[in-house]
Design an enzyme around this catalytic site. Sequence first.
Site, PDB file in Angstrom:
ATOM      1  N   GLY A 194      68.435  71.606  19.307  1.00 27.77           N
ATOM      2  CA  GLY A 194      69.665  72.398  19.309  1.00 27.77           C
ATOM      3  C   GLY A 194      70.211  72.735  20.685  1.00 27.77           C
ATOM      4  N   ASP A 200      64.616  74.380  19.266  1.00 26.52           N
ATOM      5  CA  ASP A 200      64.350  73.438  20.361  1.00 26.52           C
ATOM      6  C   ASP A 200      62.956  73.762  20.907  1.00 26.52           C
ATOM      7  OD1 ASP A 200      66.763  71.780  22.260  1.00 26.52           O
ATOM      8  OD2 ASP A 200      64.637  71.706  22.741  1.00 26.52           O
ATOM      9  N   ARG A 219      62.774  74.046  24.216  1.00 26.54           N
ATOM     10  CA  ARG A 219      63.120  74.694  25.487  1.00 26.54           C
ATOM     11  C   ARG A 219      63.522  76.137  25.249  1.00 26.54           C
ATOM     12  NH1 ARG A 219      67.694  71.830  28.047  1.00 26.54           N
ATOM     13  NH2 ARG A 219      68.093  70.739  26.104  1.00 26.54           N
ATOM     14  N   ASP A 247      59.019  72.115  17.367  1.00 30.23           N
ATOM     15  CA  ASP A 247      58.690  70.824  17.969  1.00 30.23           C
ATOM     16  C   ASP A 247      58.671  69.810  16.824  1.00 30.23           C
ATOM     17  OD1 ASP A 247      57.558  68.623  19.098  1.00 30.23           O
ATOM     18  OD2 ASP A 247      55.753  69.636  19.833  1.00 30.23           O
ATOM     19  N   TYR A 262      66.240  53.324  22.187  1.00 29.91           N
ATOM     20  CA  TYR A 262      67.143  54.279  21.518  1.00 29.91           C
ATOM     21  C   TYR A 262      67.848  53.590  20.335  1.00 29.91           C
ATOM     22  CZ  TYR A 262      71.345  57.334  21.259  1.00 29.91           C
ATOM     23  OH  TYR A 262      72.364  58.164  20.861  1.00 29.91           O
ATOM     24  N   LYS A 291      67.408  54.168  16.276  1.00 29.04           N
ATOM     25  CA  LYS A 291      68.541  54.602  15.442  1.00 29.04           C
ATOM     26  C   LYS A 291      68.785  53.638  14.274  1.00 29.04           C
ATOM     27  CE  LYS A 291      69.596  58.516  17.330  1.00 29.04           C
ATOM     28  NZ  LYS A 291      69.441  59.773  16.580  1.00 29.04           N
ATOM     29  N   ILE A 329      80.167  61.001  23.317  1.00 28.60           N
ATOM     30  CA  ILE A 329      80.801  62.293  23.026  1.00 28.60           C
ATOM     31  C   ILE A 329      81.100  63.018  24.342  1.00 28.60           C
ATOM     32  CG2 ILE A 329      80.604  64.489  21.797  1.00 28.60           C
ATOM     33  CD1 ILE A 329      80.693  61.977  19.968  1.00 28.60           C
TER      34      ILE A 329
HETATM   35  C1  AKB Z   1      74.317  57.394  25.105  1.00 35.30           C
HETATM   36  O1  AKB Z   1      75.129  57.031  25.978  1.00 35.30           O
HETATM   37  O2  AKB Z   1      73.126  57.059  25.079  1.00 35.30           O
HETATM   38  C2  AKB Z   1      74.845  58.254  23.981  1.00 35.30           C
HETATM   39  C3  AKB Z   1      75.306  57.425  22.832  1.00 35.30           C
HETATM   40  C4  AKB Z   1      76.546  56.641  22.926  1.00 35.30           C
HETATM   41  O3  AKB Z   1      74.664  57.391  21.833  1.00 35.30           O
HETATM   42  N1  AKB Z   1      75.914  59.080  24.454  1.00 35.30           N
END
Ligand code: AKB
Length: 332
Positions: free
Chosen positions: A27, A52, A54, A70, A159, A163, A189
């Site tokens: 968050g 979070d 943190r 966590d 990443y 996903k 974003i």
């Molecule tokens: C990134 O750049 O890794 C992110 C995304 C586009 O998923 N902002």
Amino acid sequence: REVPSHANFHSVSFSDTEHPRVLITGGLGQLGVGLAKLLRNRFGKDNVILSDIRKPSDHVFCSGPFIYSDVLDYKNLREIVVNNRITWLIHYSALLSAAGEANVPLARDVNITGLHNILDIAAEHSLRLFVPSTIGAFGPSSPRNPTPDLCIQRPRTIYGVSKVHAELIGEYYHHRHGLDFRCLRYPGIISADSQPGGGTTDYAIQIFHDAMKSGRFQCYLKPDTRLPMMYIDDCLRATLEIMEVPADSLPMRTYNISAMSFTPEELAQEVVKHVPEFQVTYDVDTVRQAIADSWPMNFDDSNARKDWGWKHYYDLPELVTTMFNFYTSESR
Ligand code: AKB
């Protein structure tokens, strides 16, 4: 852990007249605090819990419930869901593209093992679960201009791989166990009052800070690198909207959403309208450039527009004006 077979995953555990009880993981990243604010306005302050690993700022801590959580600690997560009677889970914990390449073992743990914990808990407790995906879930062999919802997905980052896995396993749990899984593929974003961390699209935020501070910006992507982008308010509203669609009227569980698409050069031209002396130089980071070159240039979000009425409000000029208005009001 097994998904209990007796659970009736098709029934959500709140009625339409009751407010959901929401937990947001990760968050304190770029999106959580803004989403909590939006959801608290709609469902009441105490019905939305930010979490979070943190420590939150005083401002965040005072604006509504915050809890340590966590996502790698299954028992801790389950306890939070049970004790707080959670009905919606927004799973924002993740390492982004560049951060993931810099620490693959951690990205694997957080993005994949953490998600498995979340899925099991969501299935066990009949939660409505939102997991964001990304333009990064596509790769060099995907159609890039435009990129439709359904096409080849062979990302080249941990990443992206995590996903694609999230999209597929979430849909699998939906079909197999009736889990109410919902997923939007976010573009880059752009936000003024919260910082991203470790993304490839982060330049499109840094450019505003640097334009205001020094009138200069050094960009790590080539001037003609085109990527889909979105202002944070559109992104958060889309997230609330997909969560509120009645389960039966969602033909798909994973949707592209889009608002605009631009290159660093085009963004800089728009920035110059607000900061006439603004200058950009380019010093390409080969890792992030390779990532960006494998991602969609334009995102086809026609299914989201058709199926649940998605529409964006911010285009490029509107976004840039809004960002400068924010920084100008802050510096007063
Ligand atoms: C990134 O750049 O890794 C992110 C995304 C586009 O998923 N902002």
